[in-house]
Every structure is written in structure tokens, then in C-alpha cells.
Motif scaffolding. Structure first.
Motif, PDB file in Angstrom:
ATOM      1  N   LEU A 113     -66.622 -75.080   2.436  1.00 25.38           N
ATOM      2  CA  LEU A 113     -67.522 -76.198   2.676  1.00 25.38           C
ATOM      3  C   LEU A 113     -67.472 -76.630   4.138  1.00 25.38           C
TER       4      LEU A 113
ATOM      5  N   GLY B 213     -68.854 -74.523   6.832  1.00 27.92           N
ATOM      6  CA  GLY B 213     -70.313 -74.374   6.819  1.00 27.92           C
ATOM      7  C   GLY B 213     -70.991 -75.241   7.864  1.00 27.92           C
ATOM      8  N   GLY B 214     -70.446 -76.423   8.074  1.00 29.44           N
ATOM      9  CA  GLY B 214     -71.009 -77.309   9.094  1.00 29.44           C
ATOM     10  C   GLY B 214     -72.386 -77.826   8.712  1.00 29.44           C
ATOM     11  N   LEU B 215     -73.138 -78.186   9.708  1.00 31.88           N
ATOM     12  CA  LEU B 215     -74.436 -78.829   9.454  1.00 31.88           C
ATOM     13  C   LEU B 215     -75.449 -77.847   8.874  1.00 31.88           C
TER      14      LEU B 215
ATOM     15  N   LYS C 230     -73.414 -70.995   7.956  1.00 35.39           N
ATOM     16  CA  LYS C 230     -73.132 -69.797   8.761  1.00 35.39           C
ATOM     17  C   LYS C 230     -74.284 -68.812   8.707  1.00 35.39           C
TER      18      LYS C 230
ATOM     19  N   ALA D 118     -72.754 -74.123   0.224  1.00 36.31           N
ATOM     20  CA  ALA D 118     -72.381 -75.015   1.319  1.00 36.31           C
ATOM     21  C   ALA D 118     -71.993 -74.221   2.549  1.00 36.31           C
ATOM     22  N   GLU D 119     -71.321 -73.081   2.335  1.00 38.07           N
ATOM     23  CA  GLU D 119     -70.869 -72.288   3.471  1.00 38.07           C
ATOM     24  C   GLU D 119     -72.038 -71.639   4.203  1.00 38.07           C
TER      25      GLU D 119
ATOM     26  N   GLY E 237     -74.878 -74.876   4.755  1.00 37.42           N
ATOM     27  CA  GLY E 237     -74.419 -76.092   5.415  1.00 37.42           C
ATOM     28  C   GLY E 237     -74.809 -77.383   4.715  1.00 37.42           C
ATOM     29  N   PHE E 238     -74.637 -78.456   5.436  1.00 32.41           N
ATOM     30  CA  PHE E 238     -74.871 -79.792   4.906  1.00 32.41           C
ATOM     31  C   PHE E 238     -76.323 -79.956   4.470  1.00 32.41           C
TER      32      PHE E 238
ATOM     33  N   CYS F  28     -76.931 -78.253   1.162  1.00 38.63           N
ATOM     34  CA  CYS F  28     -76.249 -78.959   0.086  1.00 38.63           C
ATOM     35  C   CYS F  28     -77.018 -80.210  -0.303  1.00 38.63           C
TER      36      CYS F  28
END
Lengths: 384, 656
Positions: free
Chosen positions: A244, A247-249, A252, A278-279, A282-283, A286
């Protein structure tokens, strides 16, 4: 089609009208979630439809067809089947305890020929139907505070104990919470709610110490102290959070999640699919999916709100509660907010059983919607 | 119609309650979803860097690669210890592999007997997960490729190419260079609380003896790492050559030893037990340090079997012992050089004459090997007359002899880089007091023994070589040097020390006397180099093994080996322009002149023949006939004699 046309007697019994009454926006939301599931399953299989993505999409298609078929079934048929389904569920759970298959230390499966299934899934629907049926015939006064409440309490308690005995604490908790939601929705007195919450908090420590299995205790301890055993039972939680967080904003990139692609993420196609999403997305990805879930929950609740029958309200709300619990428990587990329990993310996770259970439930919800103006009686003079 | 169970107002009431509660549930659900969103924001927006790091450390592994071990070369660059490629087979326990089945399969390709298979299975099962256990070394190319092509079907099996230490000259340098072997518990413990992780690498070998041990860290280098992308099971998914960290090879160590001299020493010792040390007496470089019999260091790299080890450890000639450093022996008559020097330093008149009748009474009857007649100091050294030195020693006393001996390095431990030197002993009255509290007085009867290098006196061959080199150098307090350079950095020269606090004329006297030993004295013929004008000066020694305590040992080579005298010979050459010093000990070899001197002569010859200046001297007096020009142009005749022929000629000529 005008509103006036629908008020014509018998108009609502026409199949085409029933179909038009189904919440197609809701179906679209579910399709989007399932589509996201297939997308992720395609990615973690190394950009391949096999072994998961294609099956997931196909199952969803079948489940939608099934949901539509169930939606046109008169809600009174559901009403009539409520107790039989519950009774069957209890019988199956007893059968599991006696002749069930044991896999990985848990006796959850019942084999009929080459086909095996988990009766606890039947009970997820059975408890909703039976409680809705029960409260349908109960005056508000009784539902709030009376000895009569022992009846719903027993109805919840029996399957929960049977499922917990398997042991399948996740499902037992889900059934218990679903039942509790219906009881609360039906108007349980706040005093009892408060007393129950206090009672639960008081019994948690002895339950933890004396009733739980070792592996369950480990999970709880590792949840509270994730650094306790990073390569053992705390591994799932940690790896999920790494997926999670890394993954960041914006994620990847599709197919580029190292945690999921290199198998660091356990159960990546089932319980931890959300971490994969999520990875890689990202955000932003999600939040989009969470918004879809929130929309589905809202639509379910709205259906229950619109129903004119108490059975319909409670059944639709109960199914929605189950769905909500799935999402919240899985979400909390994936994000390291709850111990690892085997609760998947509905529609997103790979797995036919859960998808079927949820979609049958949504068939009931849609049936309630389609038949929201129908009078539901037990045939014994019970009012709307 | 029966009585309705509930009434209309109740219906409305419970509908109202439901609606309120449903909104509440919606709120709860919304709250829960917001909590998830908040958690996501925390993890994905604020803690990203931390988790990115963790994800990267999951994804990439660095596989340690041992650096090539530093090469050890002799003074001329000849390789003494190197590395050769080695095809290895390793097995690591992993998820989804069956160690027993895997080993059984491997046994189809490489020879693994039942015992070895059981042992391997135990090792694999007890090793940490994914830690490779070595199955076989030195596979043939066929075995290597057969397994390599099947490696994909054999999880946990790797066949790769590593390096293994090799000592091309087998036993000749085994004592000095030592050997490397597998790391054991003690090595890891000795490395301190944070051992180099490379020590746990299965192909890593650590220095166990000699130079390999003493300079292990220099030779080891810095391990490199191979960056690989791994999956959760530790299986390599992809290599990332750009991320590799190259290893730094170990430093090359150059010794002062000379391959040819060392090999000659090994040759001349044959099966005898003993040691030879050769030093350059101008700068202290050790050209040769051999201890015989030796052992093949390569076998230690591979790992000795129990039987092999017991055979080496149990042999009475003690092959595992470096006799040049680790063993001390009474120096015998070689010590007379020190007695004479000490006497001169303390005002003893070298013209003092004692008459040797073969017997001398002092408390008891002391004997000499022969009846030497009237002797002065110089002739007594040449003939090695014990009776003269009994009295000479008495005249100056033990403390003065010891003082002089210590100036020449006797009883001293030299820092030549490798451990295991025994100090030996040069006794004096203080020693007697300290060591024997019950009989602290130095009795006059103990001095004559000391005068002939017996009694308490015990020294190692390196010390005697240093003594000889200092006598030959005539000025410097030379120190021996074994390590010439480490990684190209020149080590401190053995000549970078102060001058000897000894009168140079007295040293010249001793040198003259040593020249007499090889010309007219005890080693007159045996020490003849056969190199024309280049001659050797020296001193023999025959040290009684049982000099006190009843049973006298056997002279010569008769009798039990362990009871025979130790044979010594110390020498330097050329005697008119000292360049090299040698000390040879033949343990239980009998007479110094018979057992030690010829060996010293052979080794010294090899040293001298490699010295260009000496060669020039050897060759220059050879009369080359001036050939008429017409003969030179004729076919079939060589243009000029080659150097080898010249040497042969010179050797032949000078064998007068």
C-alpha cells in the motif's frame, strides 16, 4: 412508462416491468468493481487472463444473470423461504460438524459428490432472511426491550457458535455482526445496545485467553505488535502495508507492483487483492474503488428505505450490512488496522463462493426493490 | 381472518425507527469508509518513502561474491599461491523442494556414495533456509554442464564457477605461506562480534596458517555483490548487472623468498627433518625458509581426511611444525662464534693458547672430539676445539657471553609477519636465579657447557641465520624480512636498523676464523662451493641431544634416530664480500660437517648462481681461448659459449 401506469393493478407483475425496476445503476457499480477485480487479477497473473481474470469476469457475468433471475422472484416467495433456508443452514452446519471435510485444520467444507461447499455461506443469507421474517411479525415494542428478544438472540447464537467451532472466526463474526445489525435496525433499545457493547468489551480478554485458538491469538498479538514476528504471522500485514505505502499517490503502474508481482504479498489474488490495486494504482485508484463501494452501500440502503414491507426493509438492509462489513473488515485488515482474518473484498477478490453469496444477497435486495410496494403477509393475518 | 398481530400505529412506529436507524447505519458505513480513506491517505501519501524503501529491499537482494584472493609471489614474481577456477555444485533448502529426492537425483550425475548422501541430507536440513550447502567441488566440465542444463528442473540446485586456492609448489612453501580452509566456529568467534558476512559464504576460505593467516584481511579483498531481483521465495527473477558492486581483489603479497632456492632446499633435505634459512646479509631479506619434511598445503584446502591428518600429526619427523621458527635446539659449536666475539669484546687476547689433550679437568673430566694440541682463538674456532672454549667461556663468564649473543638476535623474536616463533633461550646468571629458585647460583661448572652451545642454550634456525648475517654484514643490526611488499607497498627493509654496538675488528676476526673453518677446519672440503673464487665461510655445530642427565646421545648416524645429535651449519658467502648468510639444521642428523654443511653448500650454490655479480666473478677468470677469426665463421661451431656451459666450465675448473 409513467408512474400512473405502474399504479395499475397487475402492471408491476409483468416481467418487463420488473426488469425495468431493477437498479441498473447498482448493477453498473458492481460491474465496475468486478471489472477492477479482473484488471488486477490479469496483472498479477503476469498479464494473463489465466488463471484468474477470465474466470472472475465470467463468474461475475453468471452471477449478474442469477441476480436478475432472483430479483424478479416475488419478495413473498423469499419471505416464505426465510425459515426453511435458515433451518437448512443450521442443519448443514451441524452436518459439517459431524461429517465435514477438514482442510488446513478447519472443518468447514461439506462434500456432495465431487462438489464441496461451505454451509456457513448459506447461513450468511439465512440469518438475514430469518431475522427479517421474525421482525416482520413482531411489534415495535417487543423489538425494543422484552424477553422476546431471546428468540432472535438464539437465532443468531446457534449458527455463530457452530461456525466458530469449525473454527472460522471471520465468518462467525460476520454472521454475528450481520444479525446484530438487523436487530439494531429493527429498533433494539439503546440501553441493551449499550449494555451489549460494555459486555463485549468485558468478555474480550477472557475470550482471547481461553476460547481462541493459538493461531488466532497469534494473529491478534501480531496485529497489536506488528514487529513481533515480521517473517511469521505478522508477515501478511507487513507486506500488505508495504504494498500500500509504496504505491504512493498514483501507484507504480499497471503490472509493475513489485510486492504483488514477486509474490511478497500473500494471498494476493484473494484476501489481499486490494493491496495489489493500491500498489499499482496508488491512492487515486484506491479512493475510486472505495467510492464505488460506498455507492453500492448507499444504493442498498436506499432500497431498504424505499420498501413498504418491514421484511423487505430488514432483508435489504441486512444484506447491505453484510456487504459493508466485508468491505470494512477486509479494508481494515489490508491496511493493518485489523488482525488478519479470512474475509475477502467482495467482487474484487478472486473466489466464487463469496461472489455467489454476495450476488444472491443482492438478488434479494433487488427483489425487495422490484417488489417494494407488495404487501407481505405470512398468510396468518400479519399486516404489512 | 384472525386477529392482526400488530396494529397500524405500531407499523408506523417501527417503520420510523427503521428509517432513523438506517440513516444511522449509512452514517456508520460512511464513517468506516472515511476511516479507510484516511488510513490510505496516511500510508500512501505520508509514509510512502518508508514503504518504498521496504519494498525495494524486498525486491532486490545483493548476493555476496567473494573477491579473488590476493596472489602470493616470490621475490621475482613467481606465483606461490594463486586461484584456479572451480566448478561447484550446491544445494539449498527451499519451499517446494525435496532435499532427499534432489540429492538422489544429483547422485546420478556426480559420484556421491551413500555415506556422503546421508551427510549432505543432514547438512541441507540443518542449514538455514536457502543457504547453499556445497555438494561437490572440482566437478569436471561434463558434470558441470550436465547439471547446469537441468538446474531449472531441480529447485534449490546451483552449479557455478568459483575459485579455489592452489599452491603450485605443493609442500615447498607450506610452512611459510600456510594454507586456507573452510571457516569454522573458532574463526567466526575470533572475528569479533560483527564478523564479515563473507565468512558465511560457502565458497569462502580463510587463512589458517602462515602468511595466509597473518595477512588474511589483506589477501581477502573486498567482496562484491551481484544485484538480483528476487521473489518472495528468494528465487532469482532477474539480474540487474548495472547495480552490481564489483569486488576488490585481495592485495598481492610479495615475499622475499626465492622459488629456486626454496625448491633446492626442499630437494636437498629429502626425507630428513630440519630447517634451512637463507638471508641476504645486506638487507635482511629471507631468501629461503624451509622446514622439512613438509606437507601438501593443497590437501588442506580440499580438507584432510581423518586418516591423512593423523598420519601427518603422528609422524615423529613432525611435518606440520615449522622448524625454522617454532622449534628450538641447542646451537652446539655454532655458538662458539658468539663466545669468541664476547671474549674479544671484553679484552680477551686472541693469542691466548690452551693445549687440547682431549681431556680437561674442571670439577669433572670434560672431553673433546680430538686431540687438537696447542690452540689459539682462531684455530680453536676452525677446529671447533671444545677444550679451548670451555676455558675461554670460563674466563669471561656467562653474563658477558649472553650479552653479546643477544646483540646478535639470539633469544629474540623477530617481526617477520608470521606467527609461531619460539624465543629460545640464552642463559645467564639472572636466568638461573629466576628459573631455579632452589638452586639460584650459577655454578662455574655450568659455564663450559655454555661455551660450546650446550646446556640451557636453545635457539631456532632463524635466530642463527640472523646471527650469521649480522656477523657477515659487519655493521648493521640486520633484521630479517619475509614480506617484501603488500599490494605494491614496500615493507620496511631489514637494513633500516642501527649499527651493531660491536667492534668491527672483532667481527672481522670472527669472519676470518669462519673462513678458516671452511678452508682448513672442520668443514674444509664439505663446504667447498665449487665456484672458483667465490667461497663460503661458516661454522659447524653438532649439538648433543642429551647433553646432561645421564645417557649421552649417539654421535654420527648410528643408533636410534631420536637419540642422534643435531647437525648445524651456519655460513655466509662470498667470504670476501658477504652477501648471503645461511643456517641449516638437520634434526638428529649427526655431525654438522657431514649432515648440515653439504646441504648448506648446495642451497648456497643455488643462491649464488642466481646472483649476477657473483656469476660475473665466477665466470671472469675462466680463460676463454681467443679463437682465430676463420674458425668462428665455420659452420657447426657455436658462436660463443652459452652461460650454462660457462658455469659448468667454471665449476669444473674450481674443483681443485
Amino acid at each position: 412508462m409513467t408512474v400512473s401506469a405502474l399504479t395499475r393493478p397487475g402492471e408491476r407483475d409483468r416481467l418487463i416491468v420488473k426488469l425495468s425496476e431493477i437498479d441498473w445503476l447498482f448493477v453498473l457499480v458492481l460491474a465496475l468493481i468486478a471489472g477492477a477485480g479482473s484488471l488486477m487479477l490479469f496483472s498479477i497473473a503476469g498479464s494473463s487472463w489465466q488463471p484468474w481474470a477470465a474466470a472472475h469476469a465470467m463468474r461475475f457475468g453468471l452471477c449478474v444473470a442469477m441476480m436478475i433471475a432472483l430479483a424478479v422472484i416475488d419478495v413473498r416467495v423469499w419471505f416464505a423461504l426465510a425459515y426453511p433456508v435458515y433451518g437448512l443452514g443450521v442443519l448443514l452446519l451441524i452436518a459439517v460438524a459431524v461429517v465435514g471435510d477438514t482442510r488446513l485444520g478447519a472443518t468447514r467444507w461439506l462434500a456432495i459428490g465431487s462438489f464441496s461447499f461451505q454451509p456457513s455461506e448459506v447461513m450468511k443469507l439465512g440469518i438475514v432472511l430469518a431475522l427479517a421474517r421474525l421482525y416482520h411479525g413482531a411489534p415495535a415494542q417487543r423489538a425494543q426491550l422484552s424477553w422476546w428478544l431471546l428468540i432472535p438472540a438464539t437465532m443468531i447464537g446457534v449458527p455463530v457458535v457452530l461456525v466458530a467451532h469449525q473454527p472460522d472466526l471471520g465468518t462467525a463474526m460476520l454472521i454475528a455482526l450481520t444479525g446484530a445489525s438487523i436487530v439494531v435496525l429493527a429498533g433494539l433499545s439503546w440501553k441493551i445496545i449499550a449494555a451489549a457493547v460494555i459486555g463485549l468489551l468485558a468478555t474480550a480478554p477472557p475470550f482471547f485467553l481461553f476460547v481462541m485458538h493459538d493461531y488466532q491469538r497469534e494473529r491478534v498479538l501480531n496485529f497489536m505488535h506488528p514487529e513481533r514476528d515480521p517473517s511469521g504471522t505478522g508477515y501478511h500485514s507487513l507486506q500488505s502495508m508495504i504494498a500500500l505505502g509504496s504505491g504512493g499517490l498514483l501507484g507504480k503502474g499497471y503490472g509493475l507492483g513489485s510486492q504483488s508481482q514477486l509474490n511478497f504479498l500473500p494471498e494476493k489474488q484473494t484476501d489481499f487483492i486490494f493491496a495489489t490495486l493500491a500498489e499499482e494504482f496508488g491512492f487515486v485508484g484506491c479512493v475510486l474503488v472505495l467510492v464505488l463501494y460506498a455507492a453500492a452501500i448507499f444504493m442498498g440502503l436506499r432500497t431498504s428505505y424505499l420498501s413498504h414491507s418491514h421484511f423487505g426493509r430488514l432483508a435489504a438492509a441486512g444484506v447491505t450490512a453484510t456487504f459493508t462489513l466485508y468491505v470494512l473488515i477486509n479494508g481494515a485488515m489490508v491496511m493493518g488496522l485489523a488482525p488478519v482474518v479470512g474475509v475477502p473484498m467482495p467482487m474484487l477478490s478472486y473466489g466464487g463462493t463469496v461472489m455467489m453469496t454476495v450476488m444472491i444477497g443482492f438478488g434479494l435486495v433487488q427483489s425487495v426493490r422490484v417488489h417494494r410496494y407488495s404487501e407481505v403477509t405470512s398468510g396468518k393475518g400479519t399486516f404489512v | 381472518m384472525t386477529q392482526p398481530a400488530i396494529f397500524f400505529e405500531e407499523v408506523n412506529e417501527r417503520q420510523g425507527v427503521f428509517h432513523r436507524r438506517a440513516i444511522l447505519m449509512g452514517a456508520f458505513a460512511g464513517l468506516g469508509m472515511s476511516a479507510l480513506g484516511g488510513r490510505l491517505a496516511y500510508l500512501q501519501l505520508f509514509e510512502t518513502q518508508r514503504y518504498e524503501k521496504l519494498a525495494t529491499s524486498n525486491q532486490f537482494n545483493f548476493k555476496l561474491l567473494p573477491a579473488p584472493r590476493g596472489v602470493i609471489v616470490d621475490r621475482n614474481g613467481a606465483v606461490l599461491a594463486a586461484n584456479r577456477p572451480n566448478f561447484r555444485l550446491m544445494v539449498a533448502r527451499d519451499k517446494g523442494m525435496d532435499p532427499e529426492g534432489t540429492i538422489k537425483t544429483l547422485a546420478l550425475f556426480v559420484p556421491l556414495d551413500e555415506v556422503r548422501q546421508r551427510r549432505l541430507l543432514k547438512d541441507v536440513n540443518s542449514a538455514p533456509k536457502r543457504a547453499p550447502v556445497q555438494v561437490m567441488e572440482d566437478m569436471s566440465w561434463e558434470q558441470f554442464s550436465a547439471i547446469n542444463v537441468r538446474a531449472a528442473e531441480l529447485p534449490g540446485v546451483t552449479a557455478d564457477m568459483g575459485e579455489v586456492r592452489v599452491y603450485p609448489h605443493g609442500g615447498a612453501f607450506a610452512h611459510v605461506i600456510g594454507y586456507v580452509a573452510k571457516v569454522n566456529r573458532e574463526d567466526v568467534d575470533a572475528a569479533g562480534p560483527n564478523p564479515d558476512p563473507i565468512m558465511l559464504h560457502p565458497s569462502f576460505r580463510i587463512g589458517k596458517q602462515g602468511v595466509e593467516k597473518a595477512f588474511d584481511l589483506d589477501l581477502r579483498g573486498k567482496p562484491g555483490a551481484e544485484k538480483v531481483e528476487v521473489d518472495a521465495n528468494g528465487r532469482q527473477v532477474r539480474e540487474d548487472p548495472e547495480g552490481n558492486i564489483p569486488s576488490t581483489p585481495g592485495k598481492e603479497i610479495q615475499l622475499t623468498l626465492d622459488l629456486d632456492v626454496q625448491l633446492r632446499a626442499e630437494e636437498v633435505f629429502g626425507v630428513e627433518s630440519g630447517a634451512a634459512v637463507v638471508m641476504d646479509c645486506r638487507n635482511g631479506d629471507i631468501l629461503c625458509m624451509y622446514s622439512g619434511p613438509s606437507f601438501d598445503a593443497n590437501k588442506f584446502v580440499r580438507g584432510l581426511t581423518g586418516a591423512e591428518y593423523r598420519a601427518l600429526a603422528g609422524y615423529d619427523h613432525k611435518p606440520l611444525f615449522n622448524k625454522a621458527l617454532t622449534a628450538t635446539y641447542p646451537p652446539g659449536s655454532t655458538f662458539k662464534t658468539m663466545v669468541a666475539l664476547s671474549a674479544l669484546e671484553h679484552g680477551y687476547d686472541p693469542k691466548t693458547v690452551h693445549v687440547c689433550t682431549g681431556h680437561w679437568s674442571f670439577g669433572r673430566v670434560w672431553k673433546c672430539d680430538a686431540v687438537h694440541g696447542a690452540q689459539d682463538l682462531k684455530s680453536a674456532i676452525a677446529t671447533s676445539c671444545d677444550i679451548y672454549f670451555y676455558q675461554c667461556a670460563l674466563a669471561i663468564g656467562p653474563d658477558k657471553i649472553a650479552e653479546t649473543a643477544r646483540k646478535f638476535g639470539l633469544g629474540e623474536i623477530f617481526d617477520i609477519g608470521i606467527p609461531g616463533q619460539k624465543k629460545g633461550l640464552v642463559p645467564d646468571t639472572a636466568y638461573k636465579r629466576r628459573r631455579f629458585p632452589k638452586d639460584p647460583k650459577w655454578h662455574p661448572g655450568e659455564t663450559p657447557s655454555m661455551g660450546i652451545g650446550q646446556g640451557y642454550t636453545n635457539l631456532n634456525p632463524l635466530q642463527l641465520c640472523v646471527m650469521t648475517a649480522r656477523i657477515a654484514n659487519g655493521q648493521k643490526a640486520l633484521h630479517p624480512r619475509l614480506i617484501r611488499s603488500i599490494g605494491g607497498v614496500e615493507q620496511k627493509s631489514g637494513a633500516a636498523w642501527g649499527d651493531l654496538p660491536v667492534n668491527k675488528e672483532h667481527l672481522a676476526f670472527v669472519r676470518e676464523a669462519m673462513k678458516a673453518v671452511t678452508t682448513v677446519g672442520t668443514a674444509a672440503r664439505v663446504a667447498d662451493l665449487g665456484l672458483g673464487p667465490v667461497k663460503m665461510a661458516g661454522k659447524t655445530g653438532t649439538a648433543q641431544h642429551y647433553s646432561y642427565g645421564g645417557g649421552r646421545g649417539v654421535h654420527g648416524t648410528a643408533g636410534a634416530w631420536a637419540l642422534r645429535d643435531h647437525a648445524w651449519f651456519v655460513a655466509y658467502a662470498p667470504y670476501d664480500d658477504p652477501k648471503y648468510a645461511i643456517a641449516v639444521l638437520v634434526e638428529h642428523g649427526g655431525f654438522g660437517a657431514a649432515a648440515a654443511a653439504p646441504r648448506a653448500r648446495e642451497i648456497m650454490r643455488t643462491v649464488l648462481l642466481k646472483d649476477a655479480e657473483v656469476m660475473q666473478r665466477v665466470q671472469s677468470p675462466t680463460p676463454l681461448p681467443d679463437l682465430p677469426p676463420e674458425i668462428q665463421t665455420e659452420d657447426g661451431l657455436p658462436d660463443a659459449p652459452t652461460p650454462v656451459q660457462a658455469v659448468a666450465t667454471a665449476t669444473g675448473v674450481s674443483a681443485e
